[in-house]
Enzyme design. Structure first.
Site, short mmCIF file in Angstrom:
data_model
loop_
_atom_site.label_atom_id
_atom_site.label_comp_id
_atom_site.label_asym_id
_atom_site.label_seq_id
_atom_site.Cartn_x
_atom_site.Cartn_y
_atom_site.Cartn_z
N ASP A 168 -7.73 -19.57 -8.99
CA ASP A 168 -7.24 -20.94 -8.84
C ASP A 168 -6.98 -21.43 -7.42
O ASP A 168 -6.85 -22.63 -7.22
CB ASP A 168 -5.98 -21.14 -9.70
CG ASP A 168 -5.90 -22.53 -10.27
OD1 ASP A 168 -6.94 -23.23 -10.31
OD2 ASP A 168 -4.80 -22.95 -10.68
N HIS A 197 -0.19 -20.93 -5.16
CA HIS A 197 -1.23 -21.92 -4.81
C HIS A 197 -0.85 -23.35 -5.20
O HIS A 197 -1.60 -24.28 -4.92
CB HIS A 197 -2.58 -21.52 -5.43
CG HIS A 197 -2.55 -21.37 -6.92
ND1 HIS A 197 -2.15 -20.19 -7.53
CD2 HIS A 197 -2.83 -22.23 -7.91
CE1 HIS A 197 -2.22 -20.36 -8.84
NE2 HIS A 197 -2.63 -21.58 -9.10
#
Length: 969
Positions: A106, A375
Site C-alpha cells: 500500500d 503509510h
C-alpha cells in the site's frame, strides 16, 4: 482505536476461530500495532493458545512484522528500522517467530532503501504493488514483474532480495461478477464505523455461493486467474483474497471460499487450474523451488508514483508539514533519550531512578514514533482526528522522555556532593527565568560537535560561563518572533554522547555576551527594481560571502571563499494554484499534486533587516503580497556563523542556515521556495532515499502532468551541481522537491487545499490546513569534493541537534566545583570516525533469549518470562555513511574496536552480531539465494563476516547490529 472497535478486533477473533475449524485454511497478518492491541486487550487465554498453535502449523503467518506498514517516500531509515524492530521484538519474545517475507502493498511508490532493509532483517522475498501505471503495464506485458533487486549499489548482491510486483489488480480481489449486479467475493460486506451493526448485516454483502451460481462463480474466478497467469513466468499465481478492512466476519468469508475452492479443484480438469489456501510464504516457496534464473534490477527506485495521467501522488511529500516536523523531532529526541538512558543504567547501577518506569517512558515514545511511520501517518493522508491522535501520542512520548532525561541529570548532579544542588531540572521549549540558572546541553551524536544552541531570555545584557567559571562565547539579540524577548546563542563544544552545563547570568559588569545590532532597510518593490544601479550588501564569514541586492532586498550571489567561486543565486516564494472541484478537472488533495499551470510569484515587495554581531549575522527577509500590505505570509531568516579562534568551526562555518515562516495560505495554494542559480545543471536533480542513499533524478517530459511527475521526496538531502560546483540542501523534515528549470531547485514547503471528491469527503481528506509552518533548511555550497566531506555529517548534525535542558539553582550562590579537567563534559565520550554513524545505542528491554533453540523451547514449555525487562542487553548499531568509490578516504572500510569504543560504559564481555532487528544470530541466518544471470548457482547466502574479539570492519553502506553485554551483569 475506532478501527479496533469497528472491525479490527473482530478480524483477529473471527479469523482465529475459523482457522481452528479447518486445517486447510490460511491467513496472513501484517501490522503489529493492531495485533498487539488485540493480544493485550481482547484475546482470551484460549485465543492466545490457538494463535501459538496456528503459527506452529503454518496456518497463520505474520508478514513484515513491523508495528505498521511504513511509508517508503517520506520516512527516515532510522525510523523504519525502529518500527520494524519494535514489532519484531514483540513477535520473537512472544512466539519465537521471525517474519521472512514482506507485503508492502500500500505505500505510494517504492523506495530502493526498503529491499536493503528487508534483506538486512533476514527476509527471503519482498512484495510491492503501487508503482507507475504505465510502467506496471509494460512490465506486466513482458513478464517482468518479478526480479532480484539490488537496492544498494555498495552492498549489491550481498543484500539483494527477490521482489514481486503485484499486477494491475493489486492486493484486492476483483469484485465484479458478470452474472449478477451485486458484488462478488466479499461476503462479509464492508466494515461499518463507528459501531458494528447489531443484526450482523453489513452494507454491500456479496452474493452468497449457492448450487445455482457456483459454476458461474468458479468460471469468473478461473478466468481472472488465467488472465493473471499470462503476466508471470511460473505457473503459480498469487491470488489475494481480501482488501482493506476485510475478514471482520471471517466465518461467512471462509464458508463461501471453501465451497468455491473445493468446486474448482473437483473440476480441475475442466478448468485447467487447481487452487489452495496459501500464505505469502507458501507462494514464494513455490516460485523459489521452480529454480528459474531472474533478472537483476539495480538501485533505481519506483518514485514518484502515478495512477493515471493526471494523478501524480507527489502532494503527500509535503502534506501536513507540521506533523512531518514533529514526527522527526520526536524521532531525534528518542535517539538522544535512548543513549542517555543506556549510559546512565550502565554507569549508575544503584541509581535512585526506577529503571522499569524509565523504560516505560522510552517505550511510549518508541510506540508513537513507530506508529506515525504508517503509510497514512507521516504522509499526511489521514483525517484530522487521526492526525491529532498521532500528534498527541508523539507529544506525550516526548514529554515522558524529556522528563526522564531531566530526572537523570537531577539524580546524577545531586549524587555528586561537590557540586551545586539543583532545586529542579526541567525541559521546555521556551525560555528560562530571570534568576541564575544552568543550561544543560546533551550531544546525542558520537562525534565532537561545535554548534550554537539558542535559548530565549528577557534581557539583552547576559553572560555565560562554563563549569570552571570561564566565559563562553555567546550573542544575544532581539527575537524575530517577538519584540519583548531576546534570543541568546551559546557556542557549545561537546564531545560524543556527553553533556555540558553552562551558567547563564544577567550581566553583573563582567564579560558579557556580544550584542547583535539590527539595521532595517526600506521595503523594495521587486517588480520595478532598477537594474541599472545595482548596490550590493555583503554578509561575510570565513567560508562564504553572500551578497544581497539592495534594489530588491533579495539574495544576489554566494561566493565560496576557499576557491573564490561565485554562484549567482536568488530565492523567491511561488505558489501553484490548484483545482479542488472534480467537475472542473484533476484535483490536488492530501495525496495528489495537480497544478493548473506554472507557479506564480507571491510577493511584490520585500522588507529586509540585518542583525549582525561578532558570532552570527541573521538576515531577515519579509515578503509582502503588495506595496500596501501590513502583514507578510512568507519570511526567511538566514543565519551565518563566525567561529572564534580555538574552536573547530568547519561544519558551522560551511552552513548557511535558513528558517522559513510560511502561512496561513489561501485555499488551494501550494507554496514553494525556488532557488535559481547560474549553475548549468541540465535540470538534473539528486535526492536522498530515506536518508540512506542518493538517487539521480533526471527531468522527464510527459504528455500530461509534467510538473507534478517531476516532484520527488526529499527526506534529508537534495542537491544540484554543474561540472565543478554543488549546491546542497539539508532538511529536518520531508518535503517535495523538483528542478523545473536549468540551475533551479524548488522545495514545496506547505499546502492548503479543499476538494469535493466524494471519497475524500467521506474521510475528511481535504487538507484545509491553515497553520504557519517553520521548516529549517541548511545550504552548503562548494566543490563536489568539499561538499562530499561535509554533507553526511552536516545532515546528521541537523537531524540530531543537541538537547537543551534547564536547571534552576537552589539556595545560595555555589562555589564553582574545583575540577581540573579542561573539557568538563559529563559522560565518557563515545566517538566514531566521521564516515561512521552510531545509529543506535539503547537498552531495548526484551526478555527473549538470544539462543534460538532456547527461546523456542521456553515458549513451547509456556515458560515465557513475565516480570522485569532485561537491562543487561545493550543494542548497538553502526552504519557506514559512504558508498563505494564516493570519496577516496571516507569510502574506505573502517575497523572498529567495540571494547574501546564503549569503554566509558564499562568493560565489554560479550558481543553478539545480530540481524538488523536483532532477532537472528548472523551466523545462523541463511537467506534464500535466488538464481540470477550473474550468479547462476542457487543456494543460501550468508551475510556478513564474523567479528573477531570485538574488532569489526565496517564496509561502505553497511548497517551492523550487535548485542553487547558488560562485565558485572
Amino acid at each position: 482505536q475506532e478501527s479496533m472497535h469497528a472491525y479490527a478486533a473482530n478480524v483477529y477473533t473471527s479469523v482465529v476461530e475459523e482457522l481452528v475449524k479447518g486445517k486447510q485454511r490460511k491467513f496472513i497478518a501484517v501490522e503489529q500495532e493492531f495485533f498487539r492491541l488485540w493480544w493485550d486487550a481482547v484475546a482470551t487465554d484460549t485465543y492466545k493458545q490457538q494463535v501459538h498453535q496456528l503459527l506452529q502449523e503454518g496456518q497463520l503467518e505474520f508478514v513484515i512484522g513491523g508495528q505498521v506498514m511504513h511509508d517508503e517516500a517520506v520516512t527516515l531509515i532510522d525510523d523504519q528500522i525502529l518500527q520494524l524492530t519494535e514489532g519484531h521484538g514483540f513477535l520473537y519474545e512472544t512466539f519465537g517467530i521471525r517474519p521472512q517475507f514482506s507485503w508492502h502493498v500500500d505505500p505510494f511508490g517504492a523506495s530502493a532503501t526498503t529491499p536493503t532493509l528487508f534483506a538486512l532483517a533476514g527476509f527471503n522475498a519482498h512484495l510491492i504493488s503501487r508503482i507507475d501505471y504505465d510502467l506496471k503495464a509494460d512490465m506486466q506485458k513482458n513478464k517482468k514483474l518479478q526480479f532480484v533487486w539490488q537496492g544498494s549499489p555498495s552492498l549489491s548482491e550481498g543484500q539483494e532480495i527477490f521482489t514481486h510486483v503485484m499486477d494491475q489488480y493489486s492486493y484486492c480481489t476483483p469484485s465484479h461478477i458478470p452474472f449478477s449486479n451485486r458484488s462478488g467475493f466479499y461476503w462479509n460486506g464492508i466494515a461499518a464505523f463507528p459501531d458494528p451493526p447489531k443484526d450482523g448485516v453489513y452494507p454491500n454483502m456479496s452474493l452468497p455461493v449457492t448450487d445455482t451460481n457456483i459454476h458461474l462463480y468458479a468460471q469468473t474466478m478461473v478466468a481472472n486467474i488465467k488472465e493473471r497467469a499470462a503476466w508471470f513466468r511460473t505457473s503459480d499465481v498469487l491470488w489475494p483474497w481480501g482488501c482493506d478492512k476485510q475478514f471482520f466476519n471471517a466465518s461467512v468469508q471462509y464458508s463461501n471460499m471453501d465451497l468455491l475452492l473445493d468446486y474448482i479443484n473437483k473440476h480441475s480438469d475442466e478448468f485447467g487450474v487447481t487452487v489452495q489456501y496459501a500464505t505469502v510464504g507458501d507462494y514464494f516457496q513455490a516460485v523459489y523451488s521452480r529454480n528459474l534464473t531472474w533478472e537483476i534490477r539495480d538501485s533505481q527506485d519506483f518514485l514518484p508514483y502515478s495512477t493515471e495521467p493526471f494523478q501524480a501522488w507527489t502532494g503527500f511529500y509535503t502534506s501536513r508539514s507540521t506533523l512531518k516536523g514533529i514526527a522527526r523531532k520526536a524521532s531525534s529526541l528518542l535517539y538522544a533519550g535512548e543513549s542517555f538512558f543506556a549510559q546512565y543504567v550502565r554507569k549508575h547501577p544503584a541509581s535512585s531512578i526506577c529503571k522499569c518506569g524509565a523504560l516505560k517512558q522510552l517505550q511510549s515514545l518508541r510506540w508513537a514514533v513507530s506508529e506515525v511511520q504508517h503509510h497514512d501517518g507521516i504522509t499526511g493522508t489521514e483525517s484530522p482526528k487521526v492526525k491529532d491522535m498521532y500528534m498527541n501520542n508523539l507529544m506525550y512520548g516526548m514529554f515522558n522522555v524529556k522528563k526522564l532525561m531531566a530526572s537523570i541529570i537531577f539524580d546524577m548532579n545531586n549524587a555528586k556532593k561537590n557540586g551545586e544542588v539543583y532545586s529542579s531540572v526541567y525541559v521546555k521549549d521556551s525560555g528560562i527565568p530571570d534568576v541564575d540558572h544552568y543550561v544543560v546541553v546533551y550531544n546525542p551524536l558520537a562525534w565532537n560537535i561545535t554548534t550554537f544552541v539558542a535559548v530565549s531570555v528577557s534581557h539583552l545584557a547576559m553572560s555565560v560561563y562554563d563549569e570552571l567559571g570561564h566565559p563562553v562565547p555567546a550573542q544575544v539579540q532581539i527575537s524575530a518572533e517577538s519584540h519583548s524577548t531576546y534570543d541568546l546563542y551559546i557556542l557549545v563544544a561537546i564531545s560524543g554522547l556527553s553533556y555540558r552545563k553552562y551558567n547563564v547570568k544577567p550581566l553583573n559588569g563582567k564579560q558579557s555576551a556580544f550584542i547583535g545590532r539590527s539595521v532595517k532597510y526600506k521595503r523594495k518593490d521587486i517588480t520595478r527594481a532598477d537594474q541599472q544601479s545595482r548596490q550590493l550588501l555583503p554578509v561575510v564569514n570565513n567560508c562564504y560571502q553572500v551578497l544581497f541586492d539592495q534594489n530588491t532586498n533579495l539574495m544576489h550571489s554566494i561566493t565560496e571563499r576557499e576557491t573564490n567561486q561565485t554562484v549567482q543565486l536568488t530565492q523567491e516564494f511561488l505558489e501553484y494554484h490548484v483545482n479542488g472541484d472534480v467537475m472542473k478537472g484533476p484535483i490536488s488533495d492530501n495525496y495528489l499534486f495537480a497544478p493548473n499551470a506554472s507557479a506564480v510569484p507571491v510577493s511584490k515587495t520585500v522588507g529586509l533587516e540585518v542583525v549582525s554581531g561578532n558570532l552570527m549575522t541573521e538576515i531577515r527577509q519579509y515578503f509582502y503580497s503588495n506595496v500596501t500590505s501590513q502583514d507578510y505570509i512568507y519570511a526567511v531568516y538566514t543565519r551565518m556563523y563566525t567561529v572564534p579562534e580555538g574552536y573547530d568551526g568547519k561544519l558551522l562555518c560551511h552552513r548557511i542556515e535558513q528558517e522559513y515562516s510560511v502561512g496561513p495560505l489561501e485555499l488551494n495554494r501550494e507554496a514553494v521556495l525556488r532557488t535559481s542559480t547560474n549553475l548549468n545543471t541540465r535540470q538534473l536533480l539528486y535526492t536522498d532515499s530515506n536518508g540512506y542513499q542518493i538517487q539521480k533524478r533526471p527531468f522527464k517530459a510527459y504528455v500530461n502532468n509534467t510538473v507534478a511527475r517531476n516532484y520527488y521526496p526529499m527526506v534529508q538531502t537534495a542537491y544540484i551541481e554543474d561540472d565543478t560546483t554543488r549546491l546542497m540542501l539539508l532538511a529536518e523534515r520531508a518535503h517535495g522537491v523538483s528542478s523545473q528549470g536549468n540551475g533551479q531547485v524548488e522545495v514545496m514547503l506547505h499546502r492548503r487545499l479543499w476538494n469535493n471528491l466524494q471519497w475524500d469527503l467521506n474521510y475528511s481528506l481535504t487538507l484545509n490546513d491553515s497553520s504557519v509552518v517553520r521548516p529549517v533548511i541548511w545550504l552548503i555550497l562548494g566543490t563536489k569534493a568539499v561538499t562530499n566531506i561535509l554533507y553526511r555529517t552536516s545532515g546528521l548534525a541537523l537531524e540530531h541537534r543537541p538537547v537543551v535542558m534547564f536547571g534552576a539553582l537552589s539556595g545560595d550562590k555555589p562555589k564553582p566545583p574545583r575540577r581540573l579537567q579542561q573539557n568538563s563534559a559529563h559522560g565518557s565520550p563515545v566517538t566514531v570516525p566521521p564516515n561512521l554513524h552510531l545509529q543506535t545505542l539503547s537498552i531495548p528491554g526484551w526478555r527473549y533469549s538470544s539462543n534460538h533453540a532456547e527461546q523456542v523451547h521456553s515458549i513451547r514449555m509456556g515458560k515465557r518470562k513475565q516480570g522485569d525487562a532485561d537491562f543487561s542487553r545493550v543494542l548497538l548499531r553502526i552504519r557506514h555513511l559512504y558508498e563505494v568509490g564516493e570519496d577516496p578516504v571516507l569510502s574506505q572500510p573502517v575497523m572498529v574496536n567495540l571494547k574501546s569504543l564503549l569503554k566509558g560504559l564499562g568493560s565489554v564481555m560479550v558481543v553478539e552480531e545480530r540481524s538488523l532487528t536483532g532477532t537472528w544470530d548472523v551466523n545462523t541466518l541463511k537467506r534464500w539465494k535466488w538464481k540470477t544471470a550473474q550468479y547462476p548457482s542457487k543456494g543460501l547466502s550468508n551475510s556478513t563476516e564474523a567479528s573477531e574479539n570485538c574488532i569489526v570492519t565496517v564496509h561502505p553502506k553497511e548497517i551492523r547490529t550487535f548485542f553487547v553485554y558488560f562485565q558485572g551483569q
